[in-house]
Design an enzyme around this catalytic site. Structure first.
Site, PDB file in Angstrom:
ATOM      1  N   HIS A 407       1.362  -0.920  -7.357  1.00 31.73           N
ATOM      2  CA  HIS A 407       0.165  -0.508  -6.861  1.00 31.73           C
ATOM      3  C   HIS A 407      -1.051  -1.497  -6.648  1.00 31.73           C
ATOM      4  CE1 HIS A 407      -1.999   2.665  -5.158  1.00 31.73           C
ATOM      5  NE2 HIS A 407      -1.783   3.680  -5.815  1.00 31.73           N
ATOM      6  N   ASP A 411      -0.081   0.333  -1.534  1.00 35.72           N
ATOM      7  CA  ASP A 411      -0.774   1.572  -1.672  1.00 35.72           C
ATOM      8  C   ASP A 411       0.123   2.660  -1.173  1.00 35.72           C
ATOM      9  OD1 ASP A 411      -3.354   0.542  -2.771  1.00 35.72           O
ATOM     10  OD2 ASP A 411      -3.933   0.026  -0.380  1.00 35.72           O
TER      11      ASP A 411
END
Length: 435
Positions: A407, A411
């Site tokens: 992450h 995304d």
């Protein structure tokens, strides 16, 4: 003739013992100064122990796999006196001409250079994977990356990389490859809870060396990348029906078994081409976008350990080429015959957890990649499908896909879009495809 005691070298402040892996020399063999005599290992690093002088090995005091305390004498060398022994003579040792060698510090890894222990894991094929302190020193000085070291063909014993191999590579070096990102993680002060052990019932099994390295690699990945996992369900009925129909013809025509894996690799390659930012690595605050699409296949070994052979340039191969490559890598892994360049350089990894009957999985990212795809078991289920006649219930072959991604740079939109693209590629498979 002076007698030299070779002692188990120091491996670090917190290490009190080491395991002898392999003697490269035997009693009666002649050795030269700085020539490697044996390989040793701790739970943190593998290392080579060099000879402190020219001479002949007169005695070996410990066998392979024995655990020896740091500083303990492991061999006796009769020095020939032609070179100065790399340790000053103490006043007590001078009369008997016995000298003690100073233990050499193990060279630790720095940014861009993988530790010797992990290098052994990543290169458990034709090359034995060990790097001498001299080679590591040159690599650090020249800022060689992991991938560059792996690409060097060793001309030493067992395919080892020698100084001359590195210098030749540097002479022809065209460009540096990205180095492995390093995690700056502070040590936790949390005290692990005690483990209950019942004498006479429970038993202790020592991790083998590869298992220790896998454990370190997995913990490193979890500490480095904030993992997020997304899931989708895919209808792979067309793929299952097509494979069942053509697999015998495929084997007869091409001499290769047709498994599901090359089909999955093809779908992933097409999805990466559509979403290239999933095919990246993170180097501090920079994102390195890889042009090559190299798909790693997490593969279980007969020992129960894990290795990741790599399908290089998967996007440039047709289905037959992928089938040949996948079958070769799988067979080589089972026979412990993978070459160094077949297990390095992956940019994305797939893990077929369905092989073991798992419905789905939450895979750990194979660093320095930023995503890994788990493929669940293919199961037949009644599903509602839309036809020209309207909604109907039909028996379909269904499979779950789960994507774990980093992450920091991936995304939800990118991760979800990429995963959906893989699913679309699988569901859109042409059942009339020629072989």
């Amino acid at each position: 003739m002076a007698t030299v005691e070779l002692k188990m070298p120091k491996m670090g402040e917190s290490i009190s013992e080491a395991t002898i892996l392999n003697w490269l020399k035997k009693v009666g063999d002649t050795v030269e100064e700085d020539e490697t005599i044996l390989e040793v290992a701790t739970d943190k690093v593998d290392s080579e122990v060099p000879s402190p002088c020219n001479g002949v090995i007169s005695e070996i005091l410990f066998e392979p796999n024995e655990v020896v305390e740091i500083g303990k004498v492991i061999a006796i060398i009769n020095a020939d006196g032609s070179t100065k022994v790399k340790s000053s003579l103490s006043e007590e040792s001078k009369p008997s001409e016995k000298v003690e060698t100073e233990p050499k510090e193990t060279i630790q890894s720095t940014k861009g250079i993988i530790s010797s222990s992990e290098f052994k894991f990543r290169n458990s094929g034709e090359n034995d994977g060990f790097l001498s302190p001299l080679v590591i020193s040159i690599a650090q000085k020249e800022n060689l990356t992991i991938e560059e070291i792996q690409s060097i063909d060793g001309t030493g014993e067992g395919g080892r990389i020698r100084k001359s191999d590195v210098m030749q590579y540097l002479k022809n070096r065209k460009y540096p490859l990205p180095s492995r990102p390093q995690a700056n993680v502070s040590k936790s002060t949390y005290k692990a809870p005690p483990i209950s052990f019942v004498e006479g019932k429970d038993r202790i099994v020592e991790m083998d060396r590869m298992r220790k390295m896998i454990a370190d690699h997995m913990v490193y990945s979890k500490h480095t990348s904030p993992h997020v996992t997304s899931y989708i369900e895919v209808d792979v009925s067309n793929i299952v029906n097509w494979r069942n129909r053509v697999k015998e013809e495929f084997l007869t025509k091409h001499g290769e078994k047709l498994t599901f894996t090359p089909i999955f690799v093809e779908a992933v390659s097409n999805a990466i081409a559509a979403y290239p930012m999933i095919n990246v690595s993170v180097d501090d605050k920079k994102i390195i976008v890889h042009k090559d699409i190299n798909i790693g296949m997490a593969t279980a070994l007969p020992s129960g350990n894990l290795i990741v052979p790599v399908v290089k340039n998967a996007d440039e191969k047709n289905l037959l080429g992928l089938a040949k490559n996948v079958n070769h890598l799988a067979n080589s892994a089972r026979n412990n015959a993978l070459k160094p360049d077949e297990i390095g350089g992956s940019t994305f990894t797939i893990s077929n957890v369905g092989t073991f009957g798992s419905l789905m999985g939450t895979p750990i990212i194979n660093q320095p990649e930023v995503a890994i795809l788990a493929l669940g078991i293919i199961k037949k289920r009644p599903e509602v499908i839309t036809t020209d006649k309207g909604d109907e219930i039909a028996i379909r072959s269904m499979m779950y896909l789960s994507l774990s991604f980093d992450h920091r740079v991936v995304d939800g939109f990118l991760g979800g879009s990429f995963l959906r693209k893989v699913g679309d590629e699988l569901e859109a498979f042409d059942i009339n495809r020629e072989i």
